[in-house]
Design a protein around this motif. Structure first.
Motif, PDB file in Angstrom:
ATOM      1  N   UNK A 179       0.792  -1.234   0.000  1.00  0.00           N
ATOM      2  CA  UNK A 179       0.000   0.000   0.000  1.00  0.00           C
ATOM      3  C   UNK A 179       0.825   1.285   0.000  1.00  0.00           C
ATOM      4  N   UNK A 180       1.959   1.273   0.595  1.00  0.00           N
ATOM      5  CA  UNK A 180       2.728   2.487   0.834  1.00  0.00           C
ATOM      6  C   UNK A 180       4.194   2.081   0.923  1.00  0.00           C
ATOM      7  N   UNK A 181       5.075   2.905   0.396  1.00  0.00           N
ATOM      8  CA  UNK A 181       6.512   2.601   0.436  1.00  0.00           C
ATOM      9  C   UNK A 181       7.014   2.705   1.872  1.00  0.00           C
ATOM     10  N   UNK A 183      10.293   2.845   4.008  1.00  0.00           N
ATOM     11  CA  UNK A 183      11.726   3.004   3.773  1.00  0.00           C
ATOM     12  C   UNK A 183      12.517   1.966   4.581  1.00  0.00           C
ATOM     13  N   UNK A 184      13.737   1.728   4.134  1.00  0.00           N
ATOM     14  CA  UNK A 184      14.539   0.629   4.658  1.00  0.00           C
ATOM     15  C   UNK A 184      15.314   1.052   5.902  1.00  0.00           C
TER      16      UNK A 184
ATOM     17  N   UNK B  78      14.035   2.453  -8.660  1.00  0.00           N
ATOM     18  CA  UNK B  78      14.396   2.600  -7.244  1.00  0.00           C
ATOM     19  C   UNK B  78      15.900   2.450  -7.051  1.00  0.00           C
ATOM     20  N   UNK B  80      16.966   4.000  -4.238  1.00  0.00           N
ATOM     21  CA  UNK B  80      17.014   4.255  -2.795  1.00  0.00           C
ATOM     22  C   UNK B  80      17.524   3.053  -2.005  1.00  0.00           C
ATOM     23  N   UNK B 143       2.050   7.503  -2.638  1.00  0.00           N
ATOM     24  CA  UNK B 143       2.644   6.218  -2.249  1.00  0.00           C
ATOM     25  C   UNK B 143       3.808   6.388  -1.262  1.00  0.00           C
ATOM     26  N   UNK B 144       4.135   7.634  -0.955  1.00  0.00           N
ATOM     27  CA  UNK B 144       5.205   7.881   0.013  1.00  0.00           C
ATOM     28  C   UNK B 144       6.584   7.511  -0.504  1.00  0.00           C
ATOM     29  N   UNK B 146      10.305   7.851  -1.366  1.00  0.00           N
ATOM     30  CA  UNK B 146      11.408   8.730  -0.955  1.00  0.00           C
ATOM     31  C   UNK B 146      12.257   9.143  -2.155  1.00  0.00           C
ATOM     32  N   UNK B 149      13.412   7.341  -5.860  1.00  0.00           N
ATOM     33  CA  UNK B 149      12.360   6.403  -6.263  1.00  0.00           C
ATOM     34  C   UNK B 149      11.356   7.185  -7.115  1.00  0.00           C
TER      35      UNK B 149
END
Lengths: 246, 246
Positions: A179-181, A183-184, B78, B80, B143-144, B146, B149
């Motif tokens: 649904x949403x990225x 972050x790592x 991507x 990131x 989608x957020x 960063x 990306x």
């Protein structure tokens, strides 16, 4: 699908030609790939001659596949044909811009990938050359590409004379987001890269290059900031030259 | 390969969910796609929730597939993840540049196409949304995503509830060039587009839009210079914003 599950890049080819009728039937079949508005914004230059391969080889850093493969295919983002069509049909085309380049590059890459899958399903082997984006201006000159045509992918193609090990891949969890990225975190990075870094082939790669980590082999040796920045300038320049960027 | 020969874009879906295990196995299998240096420069955001689809829909011009499909997949270029890895491993990444964007976009698109082929081989139907490149900045926000990306492709996916006619394609001779690009004469353009223009569906398209030629439907209605130029500016802007362009 076995063709995809078992695929590996093939860099050594048997001394056996690729039949022209077979090649054309695969290129034709790949035309079923989805394409923007049905426009098919791509062209393929087929290189079979020793002279043609010899001219392309240095533009791909003299990777031996280019001269060794029976066939080299250069896939181009191509708005030229569509624009010529418009001009012959009293239509005023507005495709000399960056969006149009990316649309055409997308069409060319999707078509290229389906061609690869079809070729591999026939038992052919191929190697995808990322170097196409390194010196696109010289490739355009060698292949005689007009404005609104930019090379985006090259495939060396032939009958396999090797069966290399498959290369490693990240766990699926490392590449999908729900649904949403998300972050790592350092923990997520450890989880994603642990298996890759533990592989003997990658450990050896680190040792051979005299580095401390695998990531350093990428940043310091294979894909350096200095190279990337110089090549980026050349890439933007070819987009300007070919008419896709003011 | 029947999957490719018989493909058509599917825009209407049965009221039947796409099993998560099946989806994940296809996304996993597609990871075998060739990728630059083994880096896998892509991520996929999986949207299943009604709220998530409702947020994406206007960014895809409210094409009804976005809310009607059980699953929407946004494929992102991507760098990131790779950069986070470098930072965790004492490596200095230099991937905030245009070449790196195109490398990542290439990886994402090749992966996307193989995913499509695998999904279609399972009987799933899908539609590729070119609109992803029209408002990438808003999609990134929803989608957020960063820095490093950028969304490059969207697929709506489900079990087919239609079996449309296949769309037309150009003759192979129109897209391949032997050794060297041969530019198109008016005669070559006529040969390339004659069949397309003669199709009743395309003639109707010209009439419906009150145009004289099919090419004019593309230039004046579907993909206009004004739209392309405005969208190009937005696209370059999102590349700057996401850190791929100075």
């Amino acid at each position: 699908m076995e063709t995809i599950t078992n695929r590996r890049s093939i860099r050594r080819y048997a001394d056996r030609p690729v039949d022209e009728a077979l090649l054309n039937s695969l290129l034709k079949e790949a035309e079923r790939t989805q394409t923007m508005g049905g426009m098919q914004l791509y062209s393929v230059v087929v290189t079979r001659s020793a002279e043609g391969k010899a001219r392309l080889a240095p533009l791909h850093y003299n990777q031996p596949m280019v001269t060794a493969a029976p066939v080299v295919l250069t896939f181009c983002a191509d708005f030229n044909r569509t624009v010529q069509w418009c001009r012959c049909r009293k239509a005023d085309p507005g495709y000399d811009n960056f969006l149009s380049f990316l649309n055409a590059a997308t069409d060319a890459l999707l078509y290229c990938q389906n061609f690869c899958t079809l070729a591999e399903a026939e038992g052919l082997g191929l190697c995808y050359l990322g170097t196409t984006l390194y010196q696109p201006s010289d490739i355009a000159e060698v292949l005689g590409l007009p404005k609104l045509v930019v090379p985006v992918a090259t495939i060396t193609l032939g009958w396999p004379a090797e069966h290399p090990e498959q290369t490693d891949r990240l766990p699926l969890s490392a590449i999908i987001h729900d649904e949403h990225y998300t972050d790592y975190t350092p923990q997520a990075i450890d989880d994603a890269y642990r298996d890759k870094e533990a592989l003997e082939v990658n450990r050896q790669f680190v040792r051979e290059n005299g580095k401390e980590t695998l990531a350093q082999v990428f940043t310091d040796v294979r894909y350096t900031r200095r190279d990337n920045e110089a090549l980026s300038a050349g890439l933007l320049d070819v987009l300007r030259r070919q008419g896709f960027l003011d």
